[in-house]
Design an enzyme around this catalytic site. Structure first.
Site, short mmCIF file in Angstrom:
data_model
loop_
_atom_site.label_atom_id
_atom_site.label_comp_id
_atom_site.label_asym_id
_atom_site.label_seq_id
_atom_site.Cartn_x
_atom_site.Cartn_y
_atom_site.Cartn_z
N ASP A 202 0.75 -1.13 -0.08
CA ASP A 202 0.16 -0.06 -0.08
C ASP A 202 0.80 1.15 0.06
OD1 ASP A 202 1.09 -0.24 2.70
OD2 ASP A 202 -0.97 -0.84 3.62
N ASP B 271 -7.82 -2.48 14.22
CA ASP B 271 -9.08 -2.82 13.71
C ASP B 271 -9.15 -3.82 12.62
OD1 ASP B 271 -8.10 -1.80 11.22
OD2 ASP B 271 -9.47 0.04 10.99
N HIS C 194 -7.16 -4.65 10.25
CA HIS C 194 -6.96 -4.54 8.41
C HIS C 194 -5.54 -5.06 8.51
CE1 HIS C 194 -4.92 -0.28 9.52
NE2 HIS C 194 -3.95 -1.04 9.20
N GLU D 104 -9.72 -1.80 5.14
CA GLU D 104 -10.40 -1.40 6.52
C GLU D 104 -11.91 -2.20 6.62
OE1 GLU D 104 -8.73 0.16 8.42
OE2 GLU D 104 -8.39 2.21 7.89
#
Ligand code: GLP
Length: 264
Positions: free
Chosen positions: A67, A137, A139, A144
């Site tokens: 990413d 979270d 990810h 997400e």
């Protein structure tokens, strides 16, 4: 998912480096998927040490990063491109042309560029080993919660939690990015092998949900339960909420004995 619990971050980093280095020694032109984040730093330091002291040769390795932020000026010190060169690529013998990091501001536009990134992975023969970190979270990459489990490389909005988690890397007056371009969960699941790294108590909940929770788009990393060769390498603090710790130790022992190739 195979679960390997280490004493601490140092042992986790050494073990991760051992897996990556063995994979490179076995296949010199390994297609290696890489991640950013502080959890990866120990792995990169250890690989640099192995390169210097044990002649680990990365000259044929081809890398694909997961990413990159959207909205940072090119050359920003916190762009994943800058971080990857500063912390890893500048210290090993990988040719520049073998390095692929998504472009956060592609001239061709996001749709076309994301397809091209996928095509680059495909034409390189696919990713042999994908290393992943884990967001609080749940990810992986920047997928997400509610990311499609079949998603491909695309731009993605970051959650408030992720923006806040990343604030520590940016100056007091600078707003961290709110979007990124990331490989999708479908892209990640196509890697032949996946190594998920998590360290510290702040990741304990996400680790438990990823490894033992239901497979759900609410926890992207839970999709790795569908992968046939995924290992979660976590330190004791990150493993604190796992229910079946004793079982994982025995399963790892058995794998070492019966199918050591699975561990490289
Ligand atoms: C970012 C990256 C993820 C990484 C996560 C964890 O969100 N996009 O790939 O897993 O950071 O970061 P850290 O290791 O610093 O906790």
């Amino acid at each position: 998912m195979l679960v390997h619990i280490t004493k601490d971050f140092e042992e986790l980093s050494r073990e991760a480096a051992r897996v990556v280095a063995n994979a490179i020694r076995k296949k010199h032109d390994l297609r290696l998927g890489l991640a950013t984040g502080s959890t990866q730093l120990g792995l990169y330091q250890e690989l640099v040490r192995m390169h210097r002291q044990e002649r680990l040769d990365l000259s044929q390795v081809v890398t694909f990063n997961l990413d990159e932020y959207i909205g940072l000026a090119s050359g920003h010190p916190q762009s994943f491109r800058s971080v990857m060169f500063r912390d890893f690529f500048d210290h090993i013998n990988i040719p520049r042309e073998n390095i692929h990091i998504p472009d956060g501001a592609p001239r061709s536009g996001y749709e076309q560029y994301c397809e091209e990134y996928e095509e680059e992975i495909r034409s390189a023969g696919g990713i042999d080993l994908q290393v992943l970190g884990l967001g609080k979270d749940g990810h992986i990459g920047f997928n997400e919660p509610t990311s499609s489990l079949a998603s491909r490389t695309r731009p993605k909005t970051l959650t408030r939690q992720t923006v806040e988690d990343n604030r520590r890397f940016f100056g007091a007056k600078e707003e961290p990015p709110h979007a990124a371009i990331t490989m999708g969960i479908g892209t990640i699941l196509e890697a032949r092998r996946v190594l998920l790294l998590a360290s510290g108590a702040a990741k304990a909940r996400a680790v438990a949900l990823a490894v033992e929770g239901p497979v759900t788009a609410s926890v992207s990393a839970s999709a790795l339960q569908m992968h046939r060769n995924a290992t979660a390498l976590v330190d004791r603090e990150a493993a604190a909420d796992l229910l079946h710790r004793e079982y994982y130790e025995r399963a790892l022992e058995m794998t070492r004995k019966l199918t050591p190739g699975r561990l490289w």
